[in-house]
Motif scaffolding. Structure first.
Motif, mmCIF file in Angstrom:
data_model
loop_
_atom_site.group_PDB
_atom_site.id
_atom_site.type_symbol
_atom_site.label_atom_id
_atom_site.label_comp_id
_atom_site.label_asym_id
_atom_site.label_seq_id
_atom_site.Cartn_x
_atom_site.Cartn_y
_atom_site.Cartn_z
ATOM 1 N N SER A 15 0.858 -1.191 0.000
ATOM 2 C CA SER A 15 0.000 0.000 0.000
ATOM 3 C C SER A 15 0.888 1.233 0.000
ATOM 4 O O SER A 15 2.012 1.192 0.504
ATOM 5 N N ALA A 18 -0.110 5.830 3.991
ATOM 6 C CA ALA A 18 -1.358 6.597 4.156
ATOM 7 C C ALA A 18 -1.089 7.997 4.687
ATOM 8 O O ALA A 18 -1.819 8.936 4.354
ATOM 9 N N MET A 22 -2.105 11.203 2.465
ATOM 10 C CA MET A 22 -3.035 12.220 2.961
ATOM 11 C C MET A 22 -2.388 13.598 2.901
ATOM 12 O O MET A 22 -3.058 14.590 2.577
ATOM 13 N N SER A 40 -2.245 16.000 9.218
ATOM 14 C CA SER A 40 -2.079 14.628 8.724
ATOM 15 C C SER A 40 -0.671 14.106 8.935
ATOM 16 O O SER A 40 -0.483 12.936 9.273
ATOM 17 N N SER A 347 -13.539 4.753 8.796
ATOM 18 C CA SER A 347 -12.584 5.821 9.139
ATOM 19 C C SER A 347 -12.022 6.503 7.888
ATOM 20 O O SER A 347 -11.685 7.686 7.922
ATOM 21 N N PHE A 348 -11.918 5.758 6.783
ATOM 22 C CA PHE A 348 -11.451 6.396 5.540
ATOM 23 C C PHE A 348 -12.462 7.442 5.074
ATOM 24 O O PHE A 348 -12.104 8.559 4.700
ATOM 25 N N ASP A 349 -13.768 7.063 5.099
ATOM 26 C CA ASP A 349 -14.822 8.013 4.718
ATOM 27 C C ASP A 349 -14.799 9.234 5.640
ATOM 28 O O ASP A 349 -14.978 10.364 5.200
ATOM 29 N N GLU A 352 -11.921 11.512 4.765
ATOM 30 C CA GLU A 352 -12.201 12.147 3.467
ATOM 31 C C GLU A 352 -13.268 13.246 3.640
ATOM 32 O O GLU A 352 -13.151 14.349 3.096
ATOM 33 N N ALA A 364 -7.030 8.273 8.389
ATOM 34 C CA ALA A 364 -7.931 7.199 8.816
ATOM 35 C C ALA A 364 -7.211 6.229 9.747
ATOM 36 O O ALA A 364 -6.087 5.790 9.464
ATOM 37 N N ALA A 367 -5.596 2.802 8.577
ATOM 38 C CA ALA A 367 -4.218 2.732 8.071
ATOM 39 C C ALA A 367 -3.235 2.326 9.164
ATOM 40 O O ALA A 367 -2.133 1.864 8.894
ATOM 41 N N GLU A 371 -9.828 0.447 12.915
ATOM 42 C CA GLU A 371 -10.870 0.999 12.045
ATOM 43 C C GLU A 371 -11.728 2.055 12.725
ATOM 44 O O GLU A 371 -12.353 2.880 12.054
#
Ligand code: PMP
Ligand code: GLU
Length: 400
Positions: A15, A18, A22, A40, A347-349, A352, A364, A367, A371
């Motif tokens: 990945s 994160a 961000m 961030s 948590s991503f939503d 965002e 989030a 990452a 969660e």
């Protein structure tokens, strides 16, 4: 043939960081003309102290512009030996020290030197993002062992014991912890060591990069515990305590056989870290730490402020972080809520939504292996923190 097909499987399985992703997203939203407050990235907002900058300038003038030995200049390794003894009670010789392009590279070197396919690495969770992908890229299998917010995000000896198998090769954790700010006490480390001492095959990476940002007044290093000390690699670096993120200098002390192996990896990948920066780091580590302590004081004030402000937002659950410059609130009570158009699922939503609507960049929790939470870096001014929390509160009040 698509370019994706050309990439290695291990790259495709990796990945993107994160935190860095961000930070980039925040720059993009800012470039669209929005006033984004970036909470961030874990990066001190202070400048590197003057005496360290001066030491680097003097080193350039004195001609320190060539390759250094792969493990680092002897002068710096001697300074690190002194620092480990003075601050941590850890005993190393200069050959047991290795300097890299940031603590990130030290961690990668250890993982590349130790892990084969099938080797399990226990990662105390919530964890710093990069541990998981570095372990995977090195061929190992990351195993997340999770401390929930009610246990101050710390893992208990029983949880650790239950996760160990005959394939466990490595354990990684940070204290003070990124992303939770939790600090393991000496008693807690001794209890974990009592489990680890029964499993001789396990090497321990103790990431102490936030050592100087510790509000308990006492930093504990697992490498001082006699039953496991020969298997501990203590990681540290210049980025956080000395506000030197861009200098790219990290270091570690550990067993000779492992440091030799890491130097071999580094010798093929990058060689020694930058020469004049190493000279300046030696000065930083052996000078009065007053500038470092002053920055830590500012972080403590900011922590108190953000705790108060987040505490005033309904539905946000916080603990009391004791170090680093992060707070890791549980925001799961907002999952399933909507403004009529957008529904926040995870948590991503959440991150965002806050970026796009409150123009505050956060990361989030998923990452970091949790969660229910999000990570806020409070390494910025009190004014910015106050405004960020005001915007977050206002934005969340519109959800139902
Ligand atoms: N460990 C932790 C826990 C971190 O938060 C970071 C991020 N700065 C690093 C290691 C890497 O630091 P650097 O590479 O800048 O020394
Ligand atoms: N460690 C910092 C963070 O967690 C810097 C970014 C990174 O290296 O991932 O934000």
């Amino acid at each position: 043939m698509s370019s994706k097909e050309l990439l290695s499987n291990k790259l495709q399985n990796m990945s993107e960081s994160a935190t860095l992703a961000m930070a980039q997203k925040a720059r993009e939203v800012r470039a669209q003309g929005h006033d984004v407050i970036a909470l961030s990235l874990g990066q001190p907002d202070f400048d590197t102290p003057d005496h360290i900058i001066k030491a680097a300038q003097e080193a350039v003038d004195a001609g320190y512009t060539r390759y250094t030995p792969v493990p680092g200049l002897l002068e710096l390794r001697e300074a690190i030996v002194t620092k480990f003894k003075r601050d941590n009670g850890l005993e190393f010789t200069p050959t047991q020290i290795s300097v890299s392009n940031g603590a990130k590279q030290n961690i990668a070197n250890v993982c590349l030197a130790l892990l084969d396919p099938g080797d399990e690495t226990i990662i105390l969770t919530p964890y710093w993002v990069s541990y998981f992908d570095i372990v995977k890229f090195a061929g190992g299998t990351p195993i997340a062992v999770k401390g929930k917010i009610d246990q101050d995000f710390k893992v208990t000896p029983d949880q650790l014991e239950a996760a160990i198998t005959d394939k466990t090769k490595l354990l990684i954790f940070s204290s003070p912890c990124n992303p939770t700010g939790s600090v393991y006490t000496m008693d807690e480390l001794e209890a974990l060591a009592a489990v680890l001492e029964k499993h001789e095959r396990i090497t321990i990476i103790s990431d102490e990069i936030y050592e100087y940002i510790n509000f308990t007044g006492k930093h504990a290093s697992i490498g001082t515990i006699p039953s496991v000390k020969d298997r501990v690699v203590t990681i540290n670096g210049m980025s956080k305590g000395f506000a030197m993120t861009g200098w790219r200098l990290g270091y570690m002390g550990g067993p000779q056989w492992l440091i030799n192996a890491c130097n071999k990896v580094q010798g093929q990948f990058t060689s020694g870290a930058n020469s004049f920066g190493q000279k300046a780091a030696a000065v930083a580590l052996t000078s009065d730490l007053a500038p470092t302590h002053k920055m830590a004081e500012a972080y403590l004030n900011r922590k108190k402020l953000i705790q108060k402000l987040l505490g005033e937002i309904p539905g946000i659950k916080i603990n009391n972080p004791q170090g680093a410059f992060y707070i890791f609130p549980d925001v799961s009570s907002y999952f399933g809520k909507s403004d009529g158009t957008t529904t926040i699922k995870d948590s991503f939503d959440f991150a965002e939504y806050i970026l796009m609507n409150a123009h505050v960049a956060i990361v989030a929790g998923a990452a970091f292996g949790e969660e229910d939470c999000i990570r806020i870096s409070y390494a910025t001014s009190e004014d910015q923190l106050t405004e960020a929390c005001r915007r977050i509160k206002e934005t969340l009040s519109k959800l139902s």
